[in-house]
Design an enzyme around this catalytic site. Structure first.
Site, short mmCIF file in Angstrom:
data_model
loop_
_atom_site.label_atom_id
_atom_site.label_comp_id
_atom_site.label_asym_id
_atom_site.label_seq_id
_atom_site.Cartn_x
_atom_site.Cartn_y
_atom_site.Cartn_z
N PRO A 287 0.84 -1.20 0.00
CA PRO A 287 0.00 0.00 0.00
C PRO A 287 0.87 1.25 0.00
O PRO A 287 1.79 1.37 0.82
CB PRO A 287 -0.77 -0.12 1.33
CG PRO A 287 -0.62 -1.54 1.76
CD PRO A 287 0.69 -2.00 1.22
N MET A 288 0.60 2.16 -0.93
CA MET A 288 1.35 3.42 -0.99
C MET A 288 0.36 4.56 -1.17
O MET A 288 -0.42 4.57 -2.12
CB MET A 288 2.37 3.39 -2.13
CG MET A 288 3.54 2.45 -1.89
SD MET A 288 4.73 2.44 -3.26
CE MET A 288 3.87 1.37 -4.42
N GLN B 281 -5.94 -2.05 3.34
CA GLN B 281 -5.07 -1.81 4.48
C GLN B 281 -5.68 -0.76 5.39
O GLN B 281 -6.10 0.30 4.94
CB GLN B 281 -3.67 -1.35 4.08
CG GLN B 281 -2.76 -1.32 5.32
CD GLN B 281 -1.40 -0.71 5.08
OE1 GLN B 281 -1.29 0.48 4.83
NE2 GLN B 281 -0.35 -1.52 5.16
N CYS C 172 4.02 2.60 8.78
CA CYS C 172 4.13 3.96 8.24
C CYS C 172 5.05 4.80 9.12
O CYS C 172 4.82 4.91 10.33
CB CYS C 172 2.76 4.60 8.14
SG CYS C 172 2.80 6.27 7.44
N LYS D 195 1.60 -5.34 8.58
CA LYS D 195 2.86 -4.90 8.00
C LYS D 195 3.55 -4.01 9.02
O LYS D 195 2.91 -3.11 9.59
CB LYS D 195 2.63 -4.16 6.69
CG LYS D 195 3.90 -3.79 5.93
CD LYS D 195 3.56 -3.22 4.55
CE LYS D 195 4.82 -2.96 3.74
NZ LYS D 195 5.58 -1.80 4.22
N GLY E 129 11.54 -4.39 1.23
CA GLY E 129 12.68 -3.47 1.31
C GLY E 129 13.74 -3.78 0.27
O GLY E 129 14.30 -4.88 0.24
N GLY F 267 7.17 -2.30 -3.05
CA GLY F 267 6.68 -0.93 -2.91
C GLY F 267 7.29 -0.02 -3.96
O GLY F 267 6.89 -0.03 -5.12
N ARG F 268 8.29 0.76 -3.56
CA ARG F 268 8.84 1.79 -4.45
C ARG F 268 9.42 1.24 -5.75
O ARG F 268 9.51 1.96 -6.73
CB ARG F 268 9.90 2.60 -3.69
CG ARG F 268 9.34 3.42 -2.53
CD ARG F 268 10.44 4.10 -1.74
NE ARG F 268 11.33 3.13 -1.15
CZ ARG F 268 12.65 3.30 -0.98
NH1 ARG F 268 13.23 4.41 -1.36
NH2 ARG F 268 13.38 2.36 -0.42
#
Length: 370
Positions: free
Chosen positions: A16-17, A70, A101, A141, A204, A227-228
């Site tokens: 989730p972003m 989420q 977060c 998470k 990560g 993620g990124r």
């Protein structure tokens, strides 16, 4: 990989972003390969109060299965009500809880990556969520901890198992690291050893499909959270699908194909938001990610990031040299912000007692999206 009764193959989860993993972006990623695709962060207070923006954010496309939401929350009672609402109203098939977060507006209220330090509060939240979830699996998470002097992930992992959580994802950084430095994959291995009863997913520094395979081989984790690494690269999920099925082919689009994806992304955003101005404006943040590594000057980049309509965006995308090949290593590696923080913003006295289960005053946020 199984999360509750949900079969996840390949064992890949879209992280989730905030402002990114809305329905249009999930659509682009899902078209590339299998896995679990999670919504933006939804705050429990906003959900139970039926905030209009929040209710719009949890809309899933008709073909989205399984549907994953989420949740962020600090008050066990509110979290429990939110999970009950999701289960009873069939709003999703899976609930993930955010304890990772690192942004100040979250941690200064005791939420996100700050919360697992309060072991008993964490337990109360997990217990309330699982008790109200019915048949829906509940996952979480988290990060390693607040900083190297306040690591919490092993304690949090055992608490999660004891309270019936179905899987845990660990981002191998502390909150103070934010997205700086290098993710600690060894911590993921230690967590897997500590909680063999349920799946552990690693998160990560997964910038390529080969990184995902390497993480699983090195740590023994059951799956990966991306993620990124997928910012401006929804086709990373095709690479991941290929890698987990033993296919060596990797997607390496030229600039013309990238531009076509950019145009479609903007169109989906316009449709999603129901207005061209909003959709095109929201797309602007994606321009730099899509163009990472390509030889495109500052002027054309600025023009794309300031387009005010789909027609204007399309005209400017058409000017790009479409035959420019994928820039290989220049397009890989870290994407998005990667700076560490000097400190983590916490409520006053937060570190005094790790077993204090009290809910901080004003902890619940009233809007969603991070």
């Amino acid at each position: 990989m199984k999360i509750g009764a949900i079969e996840v193959w390949p064992p890949v989860v879209l992280a989730p972003m905030a402002g990114v993993t809305n329905a249009p972006f999930r659509t682009l990623c899902r078209e590339q390969g299998g896995g679990l695709y999670v919504s933006e962060m939804i705050t429990t207070r906003a959900l139970v109060e039926r905030n209009a923006k929040t209710l719009a954010m949890i809309r899933f496309e008709s073909g989205e299965r399984p549907r994953s939401i989420q949740l962020y929350g600090v008050d066990p009672d509110v979290v429990g009500r939110a999970v009950q609402m999701i289960a009873e109203e069939d709003l999703a098939d899976h609930v993930d809880l955010n304890f990772g977060c690192p942004v100040p507006k979250v941690t200064k209220k005791g939420g996100g990556s700050a919360l697992p330090y309060k072991r008993d509060l964490l337990r109360r939240i997990l217990r309330a969520a699982v008790a109200n979830a019915g048949t829906l699996p509940v996952t979480m998470k988290m990060r390693k901890g607040i900083d190297d002097d306040h690591l919490t992930y092993l304690d949090a992992g055992r608490i999660a198992v004891e309270e019936g959580v179905s899987a845990i994802a660990l981002h191998g950084r502390t909150a103070v690291q934010h997205y700086g430095g290098t993710a600690d994959w060894d911590a993921i291995a230690r967590l897997k050893d500590a909680v063999p009863e349920i799946p552990v997913l690693g998160n990560g520094d997964i910038w390529s499909a080969d990184d995902a395979i390497s993480m699983m081989e090195r740590t023994g984790c059951d799956g990966v959270v991306v993620g990124r690494g997928c910012l401006g690269r929804p086709w990373l999920f095709r690479d991941l699908d290929n890698a987990f099925t033993g296919v060596t082919e990797r997607v390496r689009p030229d600039l013309g194909r990238v531009a076509a994806t950019m145009a479609r992304h903007a169109e989906l955003l316009v449709e999603h938001y129901g207005g061209e101005a909003h959709g095109v404006l929201d797309f602007r943040k994606h321009v730099g990610w899509y163009l990472k590594g390509f030889t495109v000057g500052a002027g054309p980049r600025r023009d794309l990031a300031t387009a005010r309509s789909l027609a204007e965006l399309g005209e400017r995308l058409a000017r790009l040299p479409g035959d420019q090949p994928w820039p290989a290593d220049a397009a890989d590696g870290p994407r998005g912000k990667s700076n560490a923080r000097e400190r983590v913003h916490l409520p006053d006295g937060w570190l005094d007692d790790p077993y204090d289960a009290a809910v901080p005053e004003g902890a619940e946020l009233d809007s969603s999206g991070g």
